[in-house]
Design a protein around this motif. Structure first.
Motif, PDB file in Angstrom:
ATOM      1  N   ASP A 293     -11.636 -46.174 -61.575  1.00  0.00           N
ATOM      2  CA  ASP A 293     -10.562 -45.310 -61.093  1.00  0.00           C
ATOM      3  C   ASP A 293     -10.372 -44.117 -62.020  1.00  0.00           C
ATOM      4  OD1 ASP A 293     -10.107 -46.924 -58.924  1.00  0.00           O
ATOM      5  OD2 ASP A 293      -8.323 -47.891 -59.741  1.00  0.00           O
ATOM      6  N   MET A 294     -10.409 -44.374 -63.313  1.00  0.00           N
ATOM      7  CA  MET A 294     -10.249 -43.303 -64.300  1.00  0.00           C
ATOM      8  C   MET A 294     -11.330 -42.246 -64.120  1.00  0.00           C
ATOM      9  SD  MET A 294     -10.790 -43.616 -68.434  1.00  0.00           S
ATOM     10  CE  MET A 294     -12.559 -43.931 -68.218  1.00  0.00           C
ATOM     11  N   LYS A 295     -12.573 -42.691 -64.058  1.00  0.00           N
ATOM     12  CA  LYS A 295     -13.682 -41.747 -63.998  1.00  0.00           C
ATOM     13  C   LYS A 295     -13.708 -40.999 -62.667  1.00  0.00           C
ATOM     14  CE  LYS A 295     -18.206 -40.548 -63.397  1.00  0.00           C
ATOM     15  NZ  LYS A 295     -19.120 -40.541 -62.270  1.00  0.00           N
ATOM     16  N   ILE A 296     -13.569 -41.725 -61.570  1.00  0.00           N
ATOM     17  CA  ILE A 296     -13.706 -41.090 -60.267  1.00  0.00           C
ATOM     18  C   ILE A 296     -12.552 -40.134 -59.992  1.00  0.00           C
ATOM     19  CG2 ILE A 296     -13.518 -41.629 -57.801  1.00  0.00           C
ATOM     20  CD1 ILE A 296     -15.496 -43.903 -58.279  1.00  0.00           C
ATOM     21  N   LYS A 297     -11.334 -40.522 -60.361  1.00  0.00           N
ATOM     22  CA  LYS A 297     -10.185 -39.667 -60.053  1.00  0.00           C
ATOM     23  C   LYS A 297     -10.013 -38.529 -61.049  1.00  0.00           C
ATOM     24  CE  LYS A 297      -7.642 -43.236 -57.530  1.00  0.00           C
ATOM     25  NZ  LYS A 297      -6.444 -44.110 -57.498  1.00  0.00           N
ATOM     26  N   LEU A 298     -10.343 -38.793 -62.327  1.00  0.00           N
ATOM     27  CA  LEU A 298     -10.194 -37.738 -63.331  1.00  0.00           C
ATOM     28  C   LEU A 298     -11.437 -36.847 -63.388  1.00  0.00           C
ATOM     29  CD1 LEU A 298      -8.340 -39.527 -66.277  1.00  0.00           C
ATOM     30  CD2 LEU A 298      -7.461 -37.687 -64.830  1.00  0.00           C
ATOM     31  N   ALA A 333      -3.203 -29.511 -65.297  1.00  0.00           N
ATOM     32  CA  ALA A 333      -2.030 -29.878 -64.497  1.00  0.00           C
ATOM     33  C   ALA A 333      -2.394 -30.923 -63.452  1.00  0.00           C
ATOM     34  CB  ALA A 333      -1.454 -28.631 -63.830  1.00  0.00           C
ATOM     35  N   TYR A 334      -3.546 -30.739 -62.813  1.00  0.00           N
ATOM     36  CA  TYR A 334      -3.984 -31.702 -61.809  1.00  0.00           C
ATOM     37  C   TYR A 334      -4.191 -33.075 -62.440  1.00  0.00           C
ATOM     38  CZ  TYR A 334      -6.957 -33.901 -58.248  1.00  0.00           C
ATOM     39  OH  TYR A 334      -7.481 -34.774 -57.320  1.00  0.00           O
ATOM     40  N   MET A 335      -4.872 -33.120 -63.579  1.00  0.00           N
ATOM     41  CA  MET A 335      -5.122 -34.404 -64.245  1.00  0.00           C
ATOM     42  C   MET A 335      -3.828 -35.045 -64.731  1.00  0.00           C
ATOM     43  SD  MET A 335      -8.667 -34.118 -66.444  1.00  0.00           S
ATOM     44  CE  MET A 335      -8.033 -32.965 -67.652  1.00  0.00           C
ATOM     45  N   ASP A 336      -2.971 -34.256 -65.394  1.00  0.00           N
ATOM     46  CA  ASP A 336      -1.784 -34.819 -66.042  1.00  0.00           C
ATOM     47  C   ASP A 336      -0.693 -35.194 -65.053  1.00  0.00           C
ATOM     48  OD1 ASP A 336      -3.026 -34.442 -68.468  1.00  0.00           O
ATOM     49  OD2 ASP A 336      -1.969 -32.584 -68.949  1.00  0.00           O
ATOM     50  N   LEU A 337      -0.468 -34.339 -64.053  1.00  0.00           N
ATOM     51  CA  LEU A 337       0.687 -34.524 -63.167  1.00  0.00           C
ATOM     52  C   LEU A 337       0.354 -35.273 -61.882  1.00  0.00           C
ATOM     53  CD1 LEU A 337       2.241 -30.955 -63.535  1.00  0.00           C
ATOM     54  CD2 LEU A 337       2.802 -33.033 -64.821  1.00  0.00           C
ATOM     55  N   SER A 344      -3.948 -47.178 -63.703  1.00  0.00           N
ATOM     56  CA  SER A 344      -3.562 -48.355 -64.473  1.00  0.00           C
ATOM     57  C   SER A 344      -4.060 -48.187 -65.910  1.00  0.00           C
ATOM     58  CB  SER A 344      -4.192 -49.612 -63.870  1.00  0.00           C
ATOM     59  OG  SER A 344      -3.803 -49.777 -62.527  1.00  0.00           O
ATOM     60  N   PRO A 345      -3.488 -48.923 -66.868  1.00  0.00           N
ATOM     61  CA  PRO A 345      -4.027 -48.874 -68.235  1.00  0.00           C
ATOM     62  C   PRO A 345      -5.510 -49.247 -68.239  1.00  0.00           C
ATOM     63  CG  PRO A 345      -1.925 -50.032 -68.188  1.00  0.00           C
ATOM     64  CD  PRO A 345      -2.314 -49.808 -66.756  1.00  0.00           C
ATOM     65  N   VAL A 346      -6.281 -48.541 -69.063  1.00  0.00           N
ATOM     66  CA  VAL A 346      -7.724 -48.763 -69.123  1.00  0.00           C
ATOM     67  C   VAL A 346      -8.047 -49.352 -70.493  1.00  0.00           C
ATOM     68  CG1 VAL A 346      -9.992 -47.729 -68.818  1.00  0.00           C
ATOM     69  CG2 VAL A 346      -8.001 -46.720 -67.666  1.00  0.00           C
ATOM     70  N   PRO A 347      -8.463 -50.628 -70.554  1.00  0.00           N
ATOM     71  CA  PRO A 347      -8.693 -51.276 -71.855  1.00  0.00           C
ATOM     72  C   PRO A 347      -9.669 -50.485 -72.733  1.00  0.00           C
ATOM     73  CG  PRO A 347      -8.764 -52.890 -70.082  1.00  0.00           C
ATOM     74  CD  PRO A 347      -8.684 -51.555 -69.422  1.00  0.00           C
ATOM     75  N   GLY A 348      -9.235 -50.217 -73.959  1.00  0.00           N
ATOM     76  CA  GLY A 348     -10.105 -49.544 -74.922  1.00  0.00           C
ATOM     77  C   GLY A 348     -10.209 -48.043 -74.760  1.00  0.00           C
ATOM     78  N   ILE A 349      -9.487 -47.470 -73.799  1.00  0.00           N
ATOM     79  CA  ILE A 349      -9.568 -46.027 -73.535  1.00  0.00           C
ATOM     80  C   ILE A 349      -8.204 -45.383 -73.733  1.00  0.00           C
ATOM     81  CG2 ILE A 349     -10.075 -44.236 -71.824  1.00  0.00           C
ATOM     82  CD1 ILE A 349     -12.575 -45.697 -72.546  1.00  0.00           C
ATOM     83  N   ASP A 350      -8.147 -44.321 -74.524  1.00  0.00           N
ATOM     84  CA  ASP A 350      -6.957 -43.476 -74.634  1.00  0.00           C
ATOM     85  C   ASP A 350      -7.112 -42.351 -73.617  1.00  0.00           C
ATOM     86  OD1 ASP A 350      -5.403 -41.104 -75.493  1.00  0.00           O
ATOM     87  OD2 ASP A 350      -4.819 -42.358 -77.192  1.00  0.00           O
ATOM     88  N   LEU A 351      -6.263 -42.348 -72.581  1.00  0.00           N
ATOM     89  CA  LEU A 351      -6.437 -41.388 -71.488  1.00  0.00           C
ATOM     90  C   LEU A 351      -6.288 -39.944 -71.958  1.00  0.00           C
ATOM     91  CD1 LEU A 351      -4.708 -43.115 -68.437  1.00  0.00           C
ATOM     92  CD2 LEU A 351      -7.143 -42.760 -68.838  1.00  0.00           C
ATOM     93  N   ALA A 352      -5.425 -39.690 -72.934  1.00  0.00           N
ATOM     94  CA  ALA A 352      -5.281 -38.325 -73.444  1.00  0.00           C
ATOM     95  C   ALA A 352      -6.589 -37.863 -74.082  1.00  0.00           C
ATOM     96  CB  ALA A 352      -4.137 -38.255 -74.456  1.00  0.00           C
ATOM     97  N   ASP A 353      -7.210 -38.750 -74.868  1.00  0.00           N
ATOM     98  CA  ASP A 353      -8.496 -38.409 -75.479  1.00  0.00           C
ATOM     99  C   ASP A 353      -9.572 -38.225 -74.415  1.00  0.00           C
ATOM    100  OD1 ASP A 353      -7.385 -38.543 -77.981  1.00  0.00           O
ATOM    101  OD2 ASP A 353      -8.180 -40.551 -78.447  1.00  0.00           O
ATOM    102  N   TYR A 354      -9.554 -39.080 -73.400  1.00  0.00           N
ATOM    103  CA  TYR A 354     -10.555 -38.989 -72.340  1.00  0.00           C
ATOM    104  C   TYR A 354     -10.454 -37.649 -71.617  1.00  0.00           C
ATOM    105  CZ  TYR A 354     -13.286 -40.223 -68.179  1.00  0.00           C
ATOM    106  OH  TYR A 354     -14.212 -40.244 -67.167  1.00  0.00           O
TER     107      TYR A 354
END
Length: 490
Positions: A293-298, A333-337, A344-354
Motif C-alpha cells: 500500500d505504501m509503495k503503490i499509493k505513494l 501535498a498529495y503524499m502528505d494530505l 497503516s503503520p509499516v513495520p520498519g519504515i519511517d514514512l517521512a523518510d520514505y
C-alpha cells in the motif's frame, strides 16, 4: 571490449565482476518475461547472493513467450548470458556490475515441449513472473478471470501446445504431478497489488476450466507469495549503450540501467525451497500488504500525479518536473494530505523518510527517466495506483481537488497535444477507446468517469469529486498547468 565469458577478466578495473565461477552454477529458477526490471531487480539480488559464495544452485533460466523476446535472447546468448548493470545517480558511488545470474533462456517459439519439460524438471523450484498486468487475464472492473479471451480458449483446446503463461504453467504442473515431482513456488514480481493473490486466482481459474482435479492439486501444492518490488528502471537506449562503452569500455548489446535504490519485500511462502535473499537485503514478512500500500499509493500514485501534468507542461523527463518547485510542492501535498492518512503503520519504515527518499529518487538527473514510460498504460494504472486513494478521500468526506487534478491531467493528456502545441502518441493498449472518451469537451465528465473498469462506482457518484474534476479540467484549459497548480496549492 565485447562482453562475454572469455573477455570477462579483461574488463576495466572499475567494473565489478561475478565473484563465482559461472560453470559452478545450477538453475533453480525459471523466469518468464526477461526485461529490464527483472534484470535490475530479481537477477540483481540473486547475483548478489551468489557473489557471497552461497546458493549457486538458484541460477535463472529466462523464458520468452513473445516473438519480440527473440532479440533479447539472441543478444544475451551472444555474450554468454552476461549483462551489465549500470546504476545512474547524481552521486559518485554508483556501481557498474556484470551480472551472471541468468544462465540460459528458452523461447516458446523454438518448441513448446522443450519449455514445458524445463518448467516440469525437478531442478526448477521457483517460477517467477514479470508479465505486466495484462498477462494475468484478470478484468480490472470486477476482478474476474477472462476465460473468453481467444488465447485462453486456444490453450484450453490445445493443452500440449500452449501460448499463454497460464497454459505453459498448467502443462508443466500436469507433468510434475504425474511424475511425482514437487510443485514449484509461483512468484510474481509484477508491480500490481497483491500480485501473488492475482497469480493464484488466474492460475486456479484456468486450471479449473481444464481439469477440476488439477485445480485442486495446484491449490494444495503451489504457493503464491505476494511481493512488493521497487527499482526505477528506464528503457535501455542506444545512448546508454554508448555511455557504457565510452566511460567503461564495455561493449554490451543489452545492458540494463537503473537507479541505485532497490527494495524487495516478500512473503516467506515457498513450497520447494528458496535462495537466502535476506542475506543481500530482501525483507521477508508474513504480510506484504502495508508495504505494498505504501509503495503503490505513494510512489506509483505520486508518479501519476506528476507525469500527466508534466507532459502537458512540455516536460519529457521525471527530473524536469522535480526541477519545478510547484510540482514538488504539489507532490508533497498529495503524499502528505491525501495518501499518508490512509496508510497503516509499516513495520520498519519511517514514512517521512520514505517520502523524502521518493523526492530524491524522482529528482535523479542522471537516470533521465522518461515521462512517456510512466505515462504508459494509464487506463490500467489508475484503478490500482490512484482510484483507491480517491475512494478513501470520498468515504472520509475529505478535500478531493488535488486528487481530481491527477485525473483531469490524464483526461487532457489523452487529447495528444501539450501546452507547447507539440503532438504525441498515447502509449496505452486502449488508447483509441480512451481518446474517444475525451473527444468532446462537453461530455468528458459523463463519458470518462463513467468507465467503471477504470473508476469504479463511487467516483462518478460523488458530486464533490465530479465538481472538483470539472473545475480542474476547466482550469487546465483556461490557464494551463502552472496557474492551475498555483490555484490548487493556494
Amino acid at each position: 571490449m565485447k562482453l562475454n565469458k572469455q573477455n570477462l577478466h579483461h574488463l576495466a578495473s572499475e567494473v565489478r565482476l561475478p565473484a563465482y565461477t559461472l560453470s559452478d552454477t545450477r538453475q533453480g529458477i525459471a523466469h518468464i518475461g526477461v526485461g529490464g526490471f527483472h534484470r535490475a531487480h530479481q537477477a540483481y539480488y540473486t547475483d548478489a547472493l551468489m557473489n557471497t559464495g552461497k546458493d549457486l544452485d538458484w541460477a535463472i533460466c529466462g523464458v520468452g513467450l513473445r516473438a519480440e523476446d527473440r532479440r533479447a535472447r539472441d543478444d544475451l546468448k551472444a555474450q554468454d548470458y552476461l549483462f551489465t548493470l549500470l546504476e545512474l545517480g547524481d552521486t559518485d558511488d554508483t556501481e557498474v556490475r556484470v551480472i551472471g545470474a541468468i544462465r540460459d533462456m528458452l523461447l516458446a517459439e523454438d518448441g513448446a515441449q522443450a519449455l514445458i519439460d524445463k518448467l516440469a524438471s525437478p531442478e526448477i523450484r521457483i517460477v517467477s513472473l514479470t508479465i505486466t498486468e495484462g498477462g494475468y487475464c484478470i478484468d480490472d472492473s470486477n476482478g474476474e478471470f477472462m476465460a473468453h479471451l481467444p488465447q485462453i480458449q486456444h490453450d484450453l483446446a490445445h493443452p500440449d501446445a500452449p501460448t499463454t503463461v497460464l497454459g505453459f504453467l498448467c502443462a508443466a504442473l500436469v507433468k510434475r504431478r504425474a511424475a511425482g515431482t514437487r510443485a514449484f513456488t509461483l512468484m510474481s514480481c509484477d508491480n500490481l497489488p497483491h500480485n501473488g493473490a492475482v497469480t493464484r486466482k488466474a492460475l486456479l481459474a484456468f486450471a479449473a476450466l481444464r481439469d477440476a482435479e488439477l485445480r485442486d492439486w495446484i491449490d494444495s501444492n503451489v504457493s503464491f507469495p505476494n511481493a512488493m518490488v521497487d527499482r526505477i528502471t528506464p528503457m535501455t537506449s542506444t545512448g546508454h549503450r554508448l555511455q557504457l562503452a565510452d566511460r567503461h569500455a564495455v561493449d554490451d548489446a543489452w545492458p540494463v540501467v537503473c537507479e541505485p535504490f532497490a527494495q524487495w519485500v516478500l512473503e516467506d511462502k515457498f513450497v520447494n525451497g528458496r535462495p537466502a535473499w535476506e542475506q543481500v537485503g530482501v525483507q521477508f514478512t508474513d504480510d506484504v500488504t502495508p508495504y505494498e500500500d505504501m509503495k503503490i499509493k505513494l510512489l506509483n500514485g505520486s508518479h501519476l500525479a506528476l507525469t500527466y501534468l508534466g507532459f502537458l507542461k512540455g516536460y519529457r523527463f521525471v527530473h524536469e518536473t522535480m526541477n519545478d518547485p510547484l510540482f514538488v510542492r504539489y507532490m508533497r501535498a498529495y503524499m502528505d494530505l491525501d495518501v499518508t492518512p490512509q496508510l497503516s503503520p509499516v513495520p520498519g519504515i519511517d514514512l517521512a523518510d520514505y517520502k523524502n527518499t521518493l523526492v530524491e529518487r524522482f529528482s535523479n538527473q542522471a537516470i533521465a527517466d522518461q515521462l512517456e514510460r510512466v505515462c504508459s498504460d494509464g487506463s490500467s494504472k489508475f484503478p490500482k495506483f490512484t482510484v483507491p486513494t480517491i475512494n478513501g478521500l470520498i468515504a472520509a468526506d475529505c478535500e478531493t481537488k488535488r486528487a481530481a487534478l491527477v485525473v483531469a491531467a490524464w483526461a487532457l493528456y489523452l487529447k495528444g497535444v501539450d501546452e507547447q502545441g507539440d503532438t504525441y502518441s498515447i502509449p496505452d493498449p486502449r488508447a483509441a477507446f480512451c481518446q474517444a472518451l475525451v473527444a468532446d469537451d462537453a461530455l468528458i465528465t459523463q463519458r470518462l468517469l463513467a468507465v467503471e473498469e477504470i473508476f469504479g462506482a463511487a467516483i462518478p457518484n460523488s458530486p464533490e469529486f465530479v465538481a472538483a474534476f470539472e473545475w480542474c479540467c476547466n482550469s487546465l484549459r483556461e490557464v494551463g498547468v502552472t496557474k492551475t497548480l498555483e490555484r490548487v496549492l493556494a
